[in-house]
Scaffold this motif. Structure first.
Motif, PDB file in Angstrom:
ATOM      1  N   UNK A 194       0.822  -1.203   0.000  1.00  0.00           N
ATOM      2  CA  UNK A 194       0.000   0.000   0.000  1.00  0.00           C
ATOM      3  C   UNK A 194       0.861   1.260   0.000  1.00  0.00           C
ATOM      4  N   UNK A 195       0.397   2.234  -0.787  1.00  0.00           N
ATOM      5  CA  UNK A 195       1.042   3.551  -0.887  1.00  0.00           C
ATOM      6  C   UNK A 195       2.445   3.487  -1.470  1.00  0.00           C
ATOM      7  N   UNK A 196       2.778   2.402  -2.165  1.00  0.00           N
ATOM      8  CA  UNK A 196       4.080   2.307  -2.806  1.00  0.00           C
ATOM      9  C   UNK A 196       5.236   2.196  -1.836  1.00  0.00           C
ATOM     10  N   UNK A 197       4.934   1.858  -0.583  1.00  0.00           N
ATOM     11  CA  UNK A 197       5.993   1.770   0.419  1.00  0.00           C
ATOM     12  C   UNK A 197       6.976   0.667   0.039  1.00  0.00           C
ATOM     13  N   UNK A 198       8.279   1.013  -0.015  1.00  0.00           N
ATOM     14  CA  UNK A 198       9.292   0.031  -0.365  1.00  0.00           C
ATOM     15  C   UNK A 198       9.599  -0.845   0.848  1.00  0.00           C
ATOM     16  N   UNK A 199       9.791  -2.120   0.582  1.00  0.00           N
ATOM     17  CA  UNK A 199      10.119  -3.057   1.639  1.00  0.00           C
ATOM     18  C   UNK A 199      11.583  -3.444   1.566  1.00  0.00           C
ATOM     19  N   UNK A 200      12.165  -3.665   2.698  1.00  0.00           N
ATOM     20  CA  UNK A 200      13.510  -4.228   2.712  1.00  0.00           C
ATOM     21  C   UNK A 200      13.426  -5.660   2.227  1.00  0.00           C
ATOM     22  N   UNK A 201      14.550  -6.215   1.844  1.00  0.00           N
ATOM     23  CA  UNK A 201      14.588  -7.591   1.371  1.00  0.00           C
ATOM     24  C   UNK A 201      14.018  -8.547   2.416  1.00  0.00           C
ATOM     25  N   UNK A 202      14.334  -8.267   3.672  1.00  0.00           N
ATOM     26  CA  UNK A 202      13.857  -9.130   4.761  1.00  0.00           C
ATOM     27  C   UNK A 202      12.337  -9.035   4.910  1.00  0.00           C
ATOM     28  N   UNK A 203      11.798  -7.794   4.882  1.00  0.00           N
ATOM     29  CA  UNK A 203      10.360  -7.606   5.027  1.00  0.00           C
ATOM     30  C   UNK A 203       9.598  -8.180   3.838  1.00  0.00           C
ATOM     31  N   UNK A 204      10.174  -8.018   2.635  1.00  0.00           N
ATOM     32  CA  UNK A 204       9.529  -8.557   1.442  1.00  0.00           C
ATOM     33  C   UNK A 204       9.432 -10.069   1.519  1.00  0.00           C
ATOM     34  N   UNK A 205      10.501 -10.697   1.964  1.00  0.00           N
ATOM     35  CA  UNK A 205      10.482 -12.146   2.086  1.00  0.00           C
ATOM     36  C   UNK A 205       9.499 -12.586   3.167  1.00  0.00           C
ATOM     37  N   UNK A 206       9.396 -11.779   4.243  1.00  0.00           N
ATOM     38  CA  UNK A 206       8.461 -12.104   5.320  1.00  0.00           C
ATOM     39  C   UNK A 206       7.018 -12.034   4.814  1.00  0.00           C
ATOM     40  N   UNK A 207       6.714 -11.003   4.024  1.00  0.00           N
ATOM     41  CA  UNK A 207       5.378 -10.880   3.452  1.00  0.00           C
ATOM     42  C   UNK A 207       5.088 -12.045   2.499  1.00  0.00           C
ATOM     43  N   UNK A 208       6.087 -12.406   1.716  1.00  0.00           N
ATOM     44  CA  UNK A 208       5.928 -13.522   0.780  1.00  0.00           C
ATOM     45  C   UNK A 208       5.651 -14.813   1.539  1.00  0.00           C
ATOM     46  N   UNK A 209       6.419 -15.056   2.589  1.00  0.00           N
ATOM     47  CA  UNK A 209       6.238 -16.283   3.369  1.00  0.00           C
ATOM     48  C   UNK A 209       4.880 -16.292   4.062  1.00  0.00           C
ATOM     49  N   UNK A 210       4.426 -15.111   4.474  1.00  0.00           N
ATOM     50  CA  UNK A 210       3.121 -15.004   5.120  1.00  0.00           C
ATOM     51  C   UNK A 210       2.015 -15.466   4.182  1.00  0.00           C
ATOM     52  N   UNK A 211       2.134 -15.037   2.903  1.00  0.00           N
ATOM     53  CA  UNK A 211       1.171 -15.495   1.904  1.00  0.00           C
ATOM     54  C   UNK A 211       1.272 -16.992   1.668  1.00  0.00           C
ATOM     55  N   UNK A 212       2.486 -17.479   1.524  1.00  0.00           N
ATOM     56  CA  UNK A 212       2.697 -18.907   1.260  1.00  0.00           C
ATOM     57  C   UNK A 212       2.128 -19.759   2.382  1.00  0.00           C
ATOM     58  N   UNK A 213       2.223 -19.278   3.631  1.00  0.00           N
ATOM     59  CA  UNK A 213       1.722 -20.042   4.777  1.00  0.00           C
ATOM     60  C   UNK A 213       0.207 -20.074   4.823  1.00  0.00           C
ATOM     61  N   UNK A 214      -0.441 -19.020   4.311  1.00  0.00           N
ATOM     62  CA  UNK A 214      -1.890 -18.925   4.484  1.00  0.00           C
ATOM     63  C   UNK A 214      -2.695 -19.375   3.267  1.00  0.00           C
TER      64      UNK A 214
END
Length: 609
Positions: free
Chosen positions: A82-102
């Motif tokens: 949201x709002x074009x907020x850039x994620x760090x590599x760590x946060x991006x991977x965390x968001x990705x894993x969150x999706x994969x888990x759910x």
């Protein structure tokens, strides 16, 4: 991707649903493969705390490649923050894993995996085959344009100015690019749902016509004008230009003729009207060969009087200044220091090209109320259009922001066997002649009712595809041998593929039925085609946004290569009835998309060659 899985056998899973459309897109994008994108909707929306419509452009069909035979989609997690907020590599991977888990697999999605900010969804392959083939059959030439991905693109009234040859001159080969590019843009915008006006703005005024008028009075011949009008006028124009370089009196005669013309002198006007009518008659014949038409013929001459109104308006706004040379200029510099200006009137009071363009732009907006106005000319006029749009803005016309110049590069090395060419018809004749020779020598050529017509259509396809393969702004060197290859990435190959698939349909017409078993389309070659078809709306969207035909060209060439491989590996004749029927439906689907894509480019598909 244009994928809404809607079957009697499978209920839409909770994790994968079609996102709702914005109100303005609902009608065009209603249902089916072309009507929506398979989105990991509800759950992804909740995990990322985003509305589902924001996911539409962040999920794409996986591109077909030799190294990857995946069938499905990719969600780019980083693009939906949201709002074009850039994620760090760590946060991006965390968001990705969150999706994969759910996100869980179900009857539609057979596998979910990912990493590095990407979530991959592998689709049930039988359901994919059934949905793709049925949707292409249902939508026909509208396939891809009904996708949600395109629903947010602006639609409305649009004017496209293109071709614009100079009156009293044969159709120069230099106008080929403007003609086919403008035709492509008009085709594409109409298919998207715009109301398009195709306008040919003829060069029928100005000093070039002053020279021709003065030249015809000295060198013209009425008999030659009747026999071959534009060729004779061209010869007169060349002759008077040559003489004018050494004789100042000829230049003065040209200026005098232009003044008479702008002053309404009956004799000058009569000559101008005659030359203009002869020119349009000749151009119409060439446009017919190209498969191009116009809703309106306009020209600089229409705006001679109105250009004076523009000058008065500029003066009333304090924008018209006098230069040291006595010309009228408009200051375009930001600081008002006259470091940059555009000349809009000569010192003798006669109008210029830009003055008439200003009048034309204002007149068109008043007449058509367009949301967009597009000018298609070569890149040498980029500065002209920058000045044009800037002056319109300075004058207070906010709609100048909706005007767009689509520039293109030059064609180099275009020659016939007789040498360098100047005229478009020579190129069209050469393309047809060479194709007739190639067809006559090819062992696979079918008996044709009208070989000349087929050669004309295939030759034109060769010209268009060589022109459209790269960025429009690039210059390129024309190569007959390359353009007319039947097996390379050429227009001939596209036509050959279409004709081959059409022949297959005719040969197997007794087996035609809309019903087929999607389980029979699980071969790698069939799945590659189906996966590629999922990307069509993405390609259309790119071309609609940047007005570049290369996306569609490269897509169709890849589709043709995939079809060629599948044609060899997946025979229809000799296969079991159920297998044959499924494969025939697949090839009909390919031919349908190929034909509609070629039509967008301005190519008429042939049925035999």
């Amino acid at each position: 991707m244009p994928l809404t899985l809607d079957t009697d056998e499978v209920q839409p899973p909770a994790a994968l649903i079609t996102a709702p459309l914005p109100a303005r897109g609902r009608k065009r994008a209603a249902g089916g493969l072309g009507g929506g994108k398979l989105l990991p909707g509800a759950k992804v929306s909740r995990v990322l705390d985003l509305p589902q419509e924001k996911l539409i452009k962040s999920i794409s069909a996986i591109a077909v490649s030799k190294k990857r035979a995946a069938v499905g989609f990719q969600l780019f997690v980083g693009s939906v923050v949201e709002n074009g907020r850039e994620l760090s590599s760590h946060d991006l991977q965390a968001q990705t894993q969150r999706l994969l888990d759910q996100l869980k697999c179900d009857a539609v999605v057979s596998e979910i995996n990912g990493g590095r900010g990407i979530v991959n969804f592998k689709i049930n392959q039988e359901l994919l085959a059934k949905t793709v083939v049925q949707q292409v059959s249902k939508d026909g030439s509208e396939y891809g344009f009904k996708s949600e991905l395109l629903s947010s693109l602006p639609r409305g009234k649009m004017l496209v100015e293109f071709s614009s040859p100079n009156v009293a001159k044969r159709f120069h080969v230099g106008h080929l690019r403007s003609t086919i590019i403008g035709n492509f843009i008009a085709n594409l915008m109409e298919a998207l749902g715009n109301e398009v006006t195709r306008l040919n703005y003829l060069g029928d005024w100005g000093m070039q016509f002053g020279l021709l008028g003065a030249g015809f009075q000295q060198f013209g011949c009425e008999e030659k004008l009747k026999t071959n009008p534009l060729q004779h006028l061209f010869e007169v124009y060349v002759q008077v230009n040559r003489v004018a370089e050494k004789d100042e009196s000829v230049q003065k005669a040209a200026q005098e003729f232009l003044r008479r013309l702008e002053g309404g002198d009956p004799q000058a006007l009569s000559m101008w009207q005659h030359f203009r009518a002869l020119s349009i008659e000749e151009y119409d014949r060439v446009y017919k060969r190209l498969g191009v038409y116009f809703d309106e013929y306009s020209g600089e001459s229409f705006f001679q009087d109105k250009s004076q109104d523009i000058l008065k308006l500029l003066e009333s706004k304090g924008l018209l200044l006098k230069s040291v040379k006595g010309t009228g200029v408009v200051d375009l510099s930001e600081k008002g220091d006259s470091s940059s200006y555009a000349t809009v009137v000569r010192s003798d009071g006669t109008s210029l090209y830009i003055t008439r363009d200003l009048a034309a732009a204002v007149d068109r907006m008043e007449k058509y109320h367009c949301e967009r106005m597009i000018y298609v000319t070569d890149k040498s006029q980029e500065n002209h259009f920058q000045h044009l749009f800037q002056i319109l803005r300075i004058m207070g016309y906010s709609w100048a922001e909706c005007c767009r110049h689509v520039p293109f590069g030059l064609v180099q090395g275009m020659k016939t066997r007789r040498g360098d060419v100047l005229f478009l018809e020579d190129v069209l004749d050469e393309a047809r002649t060479r194709m007739l020779e190639n067809m006559a020598s090819a062992k696979t050529t079918k008996a044709l009712d009208d070989p000349h017509d087929t050669a004309e259509k295939v030759g034109l396809a060769a010209l268009i595809i060589q022109d459209f393969r790269g960025p429009l702004l690039s210059d390129y060197r024309f190569d007959w041998d390359w353009a007319l290859q039947s097996r390379g990435d050429t227009g001939v190959f596209l036509q050959y593929t279409h004709a081959r698939l059409h022949s297959l349909e005719e040969m197997c017409s007794s087996e035609t039925s809309c019903d087929f078993n999607p389980a029979c389309l699980q071969d790698p070659q069939a799945l590659s085609i189906l996966q590629h078809l999922l990307r069509y709306d993405e390609v259309l969207c790119k071309s609609c946004e940047d007005l570049q035909p290369k996306h569609i060209v490269n897509y169709l060439l890849t589709l043709s290569h995939l079809a060629s491989v599948a044609h060899q590996a997946l025979p229809v004749k000799g296969s079991a009835a159920e297998v044959a029927q499924a494969r025939l439906q697949l090839f009909k689907t390919v031919r349908s998309v190929l034909a509609s894509g070629m039509a967008l480019l301005g190519i008429k598909p042939v049925r035999k060659m």
